[in-house]
Design a protein around this motif. Sequence first.
Motif, mmCIF file in Angstrom:
data_model
loop_
_atom_site.group_PDB
_atom_site.id
_atom_site.type_symbol
_atom_site.label_atom_id
_atom_site.label_comp_id
_atom_site.label_asym_id
_atom_site.label_seq_id
_atom_site.Cartn_x
_atom_site.Cartn_y
_atom_site.Cartn_z
ATOM 1 N N ARG A 66 0.848 7.012 -7.521
ATOM 2 C CA ARG A 66 0.559 8.385 -8.101
ATOM 3 C C ARG A 66 1.196 8.573 -9.343
ATOM 4 O O ARG A 66 2.291 7.804 -9.449
ATOM 5 C CB ARG A 66 1.021 9.228 -7.050
ATOM 6 N N HIS A 98 -11.762 5.662 1.439
ATOM 7 C CA HIS A 98 -11.035 5.135 0.126
ATOM 8 C C HIS A 98 -9.905 4.006 0.378
ATOM 9 O O HIS A 98 -9.400 4.130 1.684
ATOM 10 C CB HIS A 98 -10.447 6.311 -0.804
ATOM 11 N N ASN A 134 4.725 6.310 -4.244
ATOM 12 C CA ASN A 134 4.684 5.057 -3.348
ATOM 13 C C ASN A 134 5.914 4.130 -3.638
ATOM 14 O O ASN A 134 6.466 3.284 -2.662
ATOM 15 C CB ASN A 134 3.540 4.337 -3.284
ATOM 16 N N THR A 164 -4.885 2.494 -10.191
ATOM 17 C CA THR A 164 -4.974 1.729 -8.864
ATOM 18 C C THR A 164 -5.463 0.026 -9.310
ATOM 19 O O THR A 164 -5.845 0.039 -10.471
ATOM 20 C CB THR A 164 -5.990 2.387 -8.160
ATOM 21 N N PHE A 191 -11.622 5.665 -4.834
ATOM 22 C CA PHE A 191 -12.217 6.925 -4.084
ATOM 23 C C PHE A 191 -13.906 6.991 -4.045
ATOM 24 O O PHE A 191 -14.397 6.226 -4.999
ATOM 25 C CB PHE A 191 -11.822 8.195 -4.497
ATOM 26 N N SER A 196 0.916 -1.138 0.030
ATOM 27 C CA SER A 196 -0.179 -0.173 0.071
ATOM 28 C C SER A 196 0.706 1.144 -0.146
ATOM 29 O O SER A 196 1.979 1.111 0.123
ATOM 30 C CB SER A 196 -0.959 0.078 1.253
ATOM 31 N N GLU A 226 -8.457 9.318 -9.994
ATOM 32 C CA GLU A 226 -8.099 10.615 -9.825
ATOM 33 C C GLU A 226 -8.543 11.149 -8.402
ATOM 34 O O GLU A 226 -9.691 10.920 -7.932
ATOM 35 C CB GLU A 226 -8.959 11.617 -10.895
ATOM 36 N N HIS A 227 -7.580 11.792 -7.623
ATOM 37 C CA HIS A 227 -7.858 12.037 -6.614
ATOM 38 C C HIS A 227 -8.775 13.219 -6.372
ATOM 39 O O HIS A 227 -8.869 14.071 -7.348
ATOM 40 C CB HIS A 227 -6.525 12.526 -5.718
ATOM 41 N N SER A 262 -6.447 3.423 -4.507
ATOM 42 C CA SER A 262 -6.834 4.586 -5.163
ATOM 43 C C SER A 262 -8.272 4.640 -5.606
ATOM 44 O O SER A 262 -8.571 5.018 -6.789
ATOM 45 C CB SER A 262 -5.912 5.281 -6.158
ATOM 46 N N ASP A 296 -1.278 0.630 -5.797
ATOM 47 C CA ASP A 296 -1.835 1.883 -6.324
ATOM 48 C C ASP A 296 -0.668 2.645 -6.456
ATOM 49 O O ASP A 296 0.547 2.424 -5.801
ATOM 50 C CB ASP A 296 -2.850 2.717 -5.677
ATOM 51 N N ARG A 309 -3.947 8.527 -10.648
ATOM 52 C CA ARG A 309 -3.522 7.692 -10.042
ATOM 53 C C ARG A 309 -3.745 6.297 -10.979
ATOM 54 O O ARG A 309 -4.738 6.147 -11.769
ATOM 55 C CB ARG A 309 -4.176 7.415 -8.712
#
Length: 238
Positions: A69, A143, A79, A175, A148, A36, A165-166, A146, A67, A173
């Motif tokens: 970024r 979430h 990450n 995911t 959401f 993660s 997308e954040h 990623s 996931d 992202r």
Amino acid sequence: MSNLKIFKTPLQTAQGFGDYLFEQASNKEKFNVALSGGSTPKLLFNYLAEKYAKSDIWPKVHFFWGDERCVPPNDNDSNFKTANDLLLEKIDVPNQNIHRIFGEDIPANEAIRYGQEIDKYVAKKSGLPCFDLIILGMGDDGHTASIFPNQIEILKSVNMCEVAEHPVTGQKRITFTGTVINNAQQVVFLLTGENKKEKLAEIISKTGGWQSYPAAYINPQHKEVQWFVDRAAARLVK
Ligand code: 6PG
């Protein structure tokens, strides 16, 4: 609840899960784990590097990410960078065992490519890639990976990976979808901190807004989801 393990502090949570992860990996000829992101796993990575750096199990462990970024691998938001700096650079893991998501590439292309990489390296069960262990965190909006709340349909995608997308920053992202997460042999949530307590309690008790939280839909078919949490995150759990 046997699938909920509560520890006194974030460090003890990371240590407890780190020992569990190491024991699970020790029992397999090859161990495919998806890490993660965010800040919670940093304590885990530090602990694994401190306690198990000299272990000979690492050549049989393959590292993936649940996931990433969409940033370059040397970006502090990556990450991969977090795991590489704190753990991977400190253990004897072959480069070919590190399956990072190419955050620097075009998101739509990378979601496809990473799905193909998973398909190539991860053995199947029930016709889909079956990770030995997927580690997940949970945001204070519920979430996970990623996925959401405003893109909860990603849970049901037939693909292994999607572009997300954040919702606040707009950051793209890559995911895992719920399809690959729920086909894992084991899924463990690693959660610490006061800011998770409401959502964790609602998900465990299926009360409040739990149905709008993607983390509530992680129900792996091969083994019940496990939660490794600290007391602060578990404060409202009955
Ligand atoms: C990410 C994650 C994400 C994370 C949660 C919790 O890339 O951000 O994978 O799902 O696990 O947002 O993040 P913290 O551990 O920072 O609270």
